[in-house]
Design an enzyme around this catalytic site. Structure first.
Site, mmCIF file in Angstrom:
data_model
loop_
_atom_site.group_PDB
_atom_site.id
_atom_site.type_symbol
_atom_site.label_atom_id
_atom_site.label_comp_id
_atom_site.label_asym_id
_atom_site.label_seq_id
_atom_site.Cartn_x
_atom_site.Cartn_y
_atom_site.Cartn_z
ATOM 1 N N ASN A 6 0.871 -1.179 0.000
ATOM 2 C CA ASN A 6 0.000 0.000 0.000
ATOM 3 C C ASN A 6 0.906 1.226 0.000
ATOM 4 O O ASN A 6 1.521 1.542 1.015
ATOM 5 C CB ASN A 6 -0.896 -0.039 1.241
ATOM 6 C CG ASN A 6 -1.794 1.179 1.355
ATOM 7 O OD1 ASN A 6 -1.816 2.015 0.456
ATOM 8 N ND2 ASN A 6 -2.522 1.270 2.459
ATOM 9 N N LEU A 7 0.990 1.899 -1.134
ATOM 10 C CA LEU A 7 1.933 3.022 -1.270
ATOM 11 C C LEU A 7 1.381 4.313 -0.668
ATOM 12 O O LEU A 7 2.100 5.314 -0.581
ATOM 13 C CB LEU A 7 2.305 3.217 -2.751
ATOM 14 C CG LEU A 7 2.887 1.974 -3.455
ATOM 15 C CD1 LEU A 7 3.246 2.294 -4.903
ATOM 16 C CD2 LEU A 7 4.109 1.430 -2.720
ATOM 17 N N LYS A 8 0.101 4.272 -0.270
ATOM 18 C CA LYS A 8 -0.546 5.436 0.369
ATOM 19 C C LYS A 8 -0.324 6.701 -0.479
ATOM 20 O O LYS A 8 -0.357 6.619 -1.700
ATOM 21 C CB LYS A 8 -0.069 5.582 1.814
ATOM 22 C CG LYS A 8 -0.272 4.264 2.586
ATOM 23 C CD LYS A 8 -0.113 4.375 4.074
ATOM 24 C CE LYS A 8 -0.348 3.018 4.722
ATOM 25 N NZ LYS A 8 -0.249 3.030 6.180
ATOM 26 N N HIS A 88 -9.667 0.636 4.865
ATOM 27 C CA HIS A 88 -8.367 0.873 5.496
ATOM 28 C C HIS A 88 -8.532 1.802 6.694
ATOM 29 O O HIS A 88 -9.352 2.723 6.669
ATOM 30 C CB HIS A 88 -7.380 1.484 4.490
ATOM 31 C CG HIS A 88 -5.985 1.486 5.022
ATOM 32 N ND1 HIS A 88 -5.518 2.485 5.866
ATOM 33 C CD2 HIS A 88 -4.975 0.601 4.888
ATOM 34 C CE1 HIS A 88 -4.278 2.205 6.206
ATOM 35 N NE2 HIS A 88 -3.920 1.071 5.632
ATOM 36 N N GLU A 157 -5.393 -5.326 10.289
ATOM 37 C CA GLU A 157 -4.365 -4.315 10.553
ATOM 38 C C GLU A 157 -4.734 -3.559 11.827
ATOM 39 O O GLU A 157 -5.562 -2.633 11.786
ATOM 40 C CB GLU A 157 -4.318 -3.301 9.400
ATOM 41 C CG GLU A 157 -3.961 -3.900 8.054
ATOM 42 C CD GLU A 157 -3.418 -2.843 7.101
ATOM 43 O OE1 GLU A 157 -2.252 -2.976 6.719
ATOM 44 O OE2 GLU A 157 -4.126 -1.890 6.756
ATOM 45 N N GLY A 163 2.240 2.108 10.949
ATOM 46 C CA GLY A 163 3.195 3.221 10.890
ATOM 47 C C GLY A 163 3.863 3.555 12.213
ATOM 48 O O GLY A 163 4.463 4.616 12.352
ATOM 49 N N SER A 193 3.161 -2.306 10.480
ATOM 50 C CA SER A 193 4.592 -2.365 10.785
ATOM 51 C C SER A 193 5.265 -3.684 10.393
ATOM 52 O O SER A 193 6.122 -4.188 11.122
ATOM 53 C CB SER A 193 4.833 -2.038 12.264
ATOM 54 O OG SER A 193 4.480 -0.684 12.513
#
Ligand code: 13P
Length: 236
Positions: A6-8, A88, A157, A163, A193
């Site tokens: 997931n490159l956000k 998400h 998640e 993060g 993470s």
């Protein structure tokens, strides 16, 4: 196994193209047979011809129309996108998407036969309220979601692990995944993470069918190393 990046809100269009090319090269050179998903920023979507599947991080439940700032199925179709992330934690907690909105989105893209990666997970205060409260909270995130949908992938998640560099213990992941597997037979990913340093251990756990990786996936070499871990676990 399923290894997803997931490159956000990172990378330009040019950098995304370069990144995807690097991953594709690795997949081909190493005869990778795992399912690789990459979710770039919407403005970096492009037609893609390769082994990895490119998905979108979000889209509105519409073909097109008057929804300022959103993209719909017509814009995704231009790039042959048939994969979407829904639920998400950043959409739920930062952008304020409600379960009702997520259900609408889920049903819309399910109807169009999209592959859906549906994310669930609890914030820290819920985790600290004890196991029963935590499972109750996570269960509510399954409300209105067709858990038997054939193109469904679920990603667990924990919000507090995203993060932050914090993760549940491996034992915790096993316990939670075991309970979540009772709710749906869909492949179940762990996210939050995941790094090169813990990915191998996480991927090797019972009930973990893959990982959804954020920041660590921004380094193509690191992401490829995780793909390699999955490949080695699967073939041994
Ligand atoms: P990090 O890997 O940066 O914790 O992000 C996880 C995530 O949100 C993937 O969707």
């Amino acid at each position: 196994m399923i290894i997803a990046a997931n490159l956000k809100t990172n990378f330009t269009r040019a950098k995304t193209t370069e990144y995807i090319e690097e991953i594709e090269k690795f997949i081909k050179q190493n005869s990778i047979s795992q399912e690789i998903l990459i979710f770039p920023t919407s403005s970096s979507l492009n037609l893609h011809n390769g082994e990895a599947i490119i998905g979108v991080q979000n889209a509105y439940a519409t073909i097109n129309g008057a929804f300022t700032g959103e993209i719909g199925q017509e814009q995704l179709e231009e790039f042959e996108i048939k994969t979407i992330l829904i639920g998400h934690s950043e959409r739920r907690h930062v952008l304020g998407e409600t379960q009702d909105e997520l259900i609408k989105k889920f049903n819309f893209y399910k109807e169009l036969k999209y592959k859906i990666v549906y994310c669930i997970g609890e914030p820290l205060e819920i985790r600290e309220a004890g196991h029963a409260k935590m499972m109750q909270y996570i269960s509510a995130q399954y409300d209105g979601i067709d858990t038997n949908y054939e193109n469904l992938i679920i990603a667990y998640e924990p919000v507090w692990a995203i993060g932050t560099g914090l993760t549940p213990t491996l034992e915790d992941i096993i316990v939670i995944h075991k309970e979540l597997k009772k709710k749906s037979h869909a492949p179940l990913l762990y996210g939050g993470s995941v790094k090169v340093t813990n990915a191998n251990d996480v991927l090797a756990l019972d009930g973990v069918d893959g990982v959804l990786v954020g920041s660590a996936a921004l380094n193509a070499d690191n992401f490829c190393t995780m793909i390699e871990f999955a490949q080695n676990i699967e073939i041994n």
